[in-house]
Design an enzyme around this catalytic site. Structure first.
Site, PDB file in Angstrom:
ATOM      1  CG  HIS A 179      -7.012 -20.696 -14.696  1.00 32.17           C
ATOM      2  ND1 HIS A 179      -6.833 -19.520 -15.368  1.00 32.17           N
ATOM      3  CD2 HIS A 179      -5.977 -20.784 -13.814  1.00 32.17           C
ATOM      4  CE1 HIS A 179      -5.733 -18.918 -14.920  1.00 32.17           C
ATOM      5  NE2 HIS A 179      -5.198 -19.671 -13.981  1.00 32.17           N
ATOM      6  CB  SER A 180      -9.979 -26.599 -12.301  1.00 32.06           C
ATOM      7  OG  SER A 180      -9.908 -25.757 -11.175  1.00 32.06           O
ATOM      8  NE  ARG A 237      -6.881 -17.873 -11.084  1.00 30.18           N
ATOM      9  CZ  ARG A 237      -6.838 -17.162 -12.202  1.00 30.18           C
ATOM     10  NH1 ARG A 237      -7.926 -17.058 -12.954  1.00 30.18           N
ATOM     11  NH2 ARG A 237      -5.726 -16.550 -12.577  1.00 30.18           N
ATOM     12  CD  GLU A 380      -8.856 -15.528 -20.789  1.00 25.75           C
ATOM     13  OE1 GLU A 380      -9.886 -16.160 -20.449  1.00 25.75           O
ATOM     14  OE2 GLU A 380      -7.842 -15.436 -20.079  1.00 25.75           O
TER      15      GLU A 380
END
EC number: 3.4.17.1
Length: 419
Positions: A179-180, A237, A380
């Site tokens: 996810h950029s 994203r 995460e």
């Protein structure tokens, strides 16, 4: 004249970027399932242009949403009308973006060695790719650079291979930046690459790992999206592929894998941040990894790194059924989180995706686990919401350092428990 020209170029670069002045990030607290459903109604109102950083999942799980300035009043009225509590997490998104850009500008300068490279700032795609080349040149016996594909827009997709020799040895895969906009992940990936070269031959535990296992590290898993976060929209994203019949761009590459594809927790709407794409592996960025994993055939651990929320997750996301190796995965997660927390006291939760956060179909580690890669995990990273995706650069190195301790725990277990 030259000064005016330079100022014009800089101003043009700034004006080309999407503006987030007045955008707020709200933290919404939902007390029951009825309130969760009400927030999901908000999610479906496309004209509000809401960007859910953490989507509605279940009662008690915080929801974070970026609200454009023109929509703020409507959203707050809606929440208050339904008795749904909220706080303002970020008062003005653009202020954080301006601080981030100022920090990057102050830290500019091309490093000629990996020792002079600045690991405490965010870098562009070009700078990260340059770093890879320098690292390979400095450690040609240990590191090589593989191109596993090309992105939708034609950028090379690179993986660093760390190996002490041998053919098709058991391997560990780590990817960051799928996810950029999750910039702390790519920055951590760069730090991991340097750490591997520093610790091999110095740290006995890590040396044993690399003497027996190869490590593949994909630092920029979504290069088009990452380049776009620098050039035009910091909050991007998805990938940058085009979908026929829609003006909206991109697919969520963490909903595009062939594991419960198209199920709950992904969207069929091309304008959604969780759009799953037209078919599994439609995104070349995903297909490149799928082909690599299948061709290699001996990957024993697969770790995909995201931000934010401070979680260590294992399968499944697309179904409630527990994985066959649940007890072992849970114990590894517990040990990895304890190691991570030992450094700075950062608290992580752990568990399966569906029980810890929400149902999500088409995810990376569900596919890898179903392919027989037992040690499939997703992180995460920091934080839990003060900054969200806009984590200050001052937290890059501490984040990478603590995460490395968790990675070491997983890698050591993989080494000591062959299958």
């Amino acid at each position: 004249m030259w000064g005016l020209l330079i100022f014009s170029v800089l101003l043009g670069g700034v004006l080309a970027k999407e503006d987030f002045v007045g955008h707020q990030v709200l933290r919404i607290s939902v007390d029951d399932e009825a309130q969760v459903q009400k927030v999901k109604e908000l999610e479906d109102l496309e004209h509000l242009q809401l960007d859910f950083w953490r989507g509605p999942a279940r009662p008690g799980f915080p929801i974070d949403v970026r609200v454009p300035f023109p929509s703020i009043q409507a959203v707050k009225v809606f929440l208050e009308a339904h008795g749904i509590r909220y706080t303002i997490m970020i008062e003005d998104v653009q202020l954080l973006l301006d601080e981030e850009q100022e920090q990057m500008f102050a830290s500019q300068g091309r490093a000629r060695t990996t020792s002079t490279f600045n690991y405490a700032t965010y870098h562009t795609l070009e700078e990260i790719y340059d770093f890879m080349d320098i690292l390979v040149a400095e450690h040609p016996q240990l590191v090589s650079k593989l191109q596993i594909g090309s992105s939708y827009e034609g950028r090379p997709i690179y993986v660093l291979k760390f190996s002490t020799g041998g053919n098709n040895r058991p391997a560990i895969w780590i990817d960051t930046g799928i996810h950029s906009r999750e910039w702390v992940t790519q920055a951590s990936g760069v730090w991991f690459a340097k750490k591997i070269t520093e610790d091999y031959g110095q740290d006995p535990a890590f040396t044993a790992i690399l003497d027996n296992l190869d490590i593949f590290l994909e630092i920029v898993t979504n290069p088009d999206g990452f380049a776009f976060t620098h050039s035009e929209n910091r909050m991007w994203r998805k990938t940058r592929s085009r979908t026929s019949g829609s003006f909206c761009v991109g697919v969520d590459p963490n909903r595009n894998w062939d594991a419960g594809f198209g199920g709950a927790g992904a969207s069929s709407n091309p304008c959604s941040e969780t759009y799953h794409g037209k078919f599994p592996n439609s995104e070349v960025e995903v297909k490149s990894i799928v082909d690599f994993v299948n061709d290699h055939g001996n990957i024993k651990a697969f770790i995909s790194i995201h931000s934010y929320s401070q979680l260590l997750l294992y399968p499944y996301g697309y179904k409630t059924e527990a994985p066959a190796d649940k007890d072992e995965l849970d114990q590894i997660s517990k040990s990895a989180v304890a190691a991570l927390t030992s450094l700075y006291g950062t608290k992580f939760q752990y568990g399966s995706i569906i029980t810890t956060i929400y149902q999500a179909s088409g995810g990376t580690i569900d596919w890898t686990y179903n392919q027989g890669i037992k040690y499939s995990f997703s992180f995460e990273l920091r934080d839990t919401g003060r900054y969200g995706f806009l984590l200050p650069a001052s937290q890059i190195i501490p984040t990478a350092q603590e995460t490395w301790l968790a990675l070491l725990t997983i890698m050591e277990h993989t080494l000591n428990h062959p299958y």
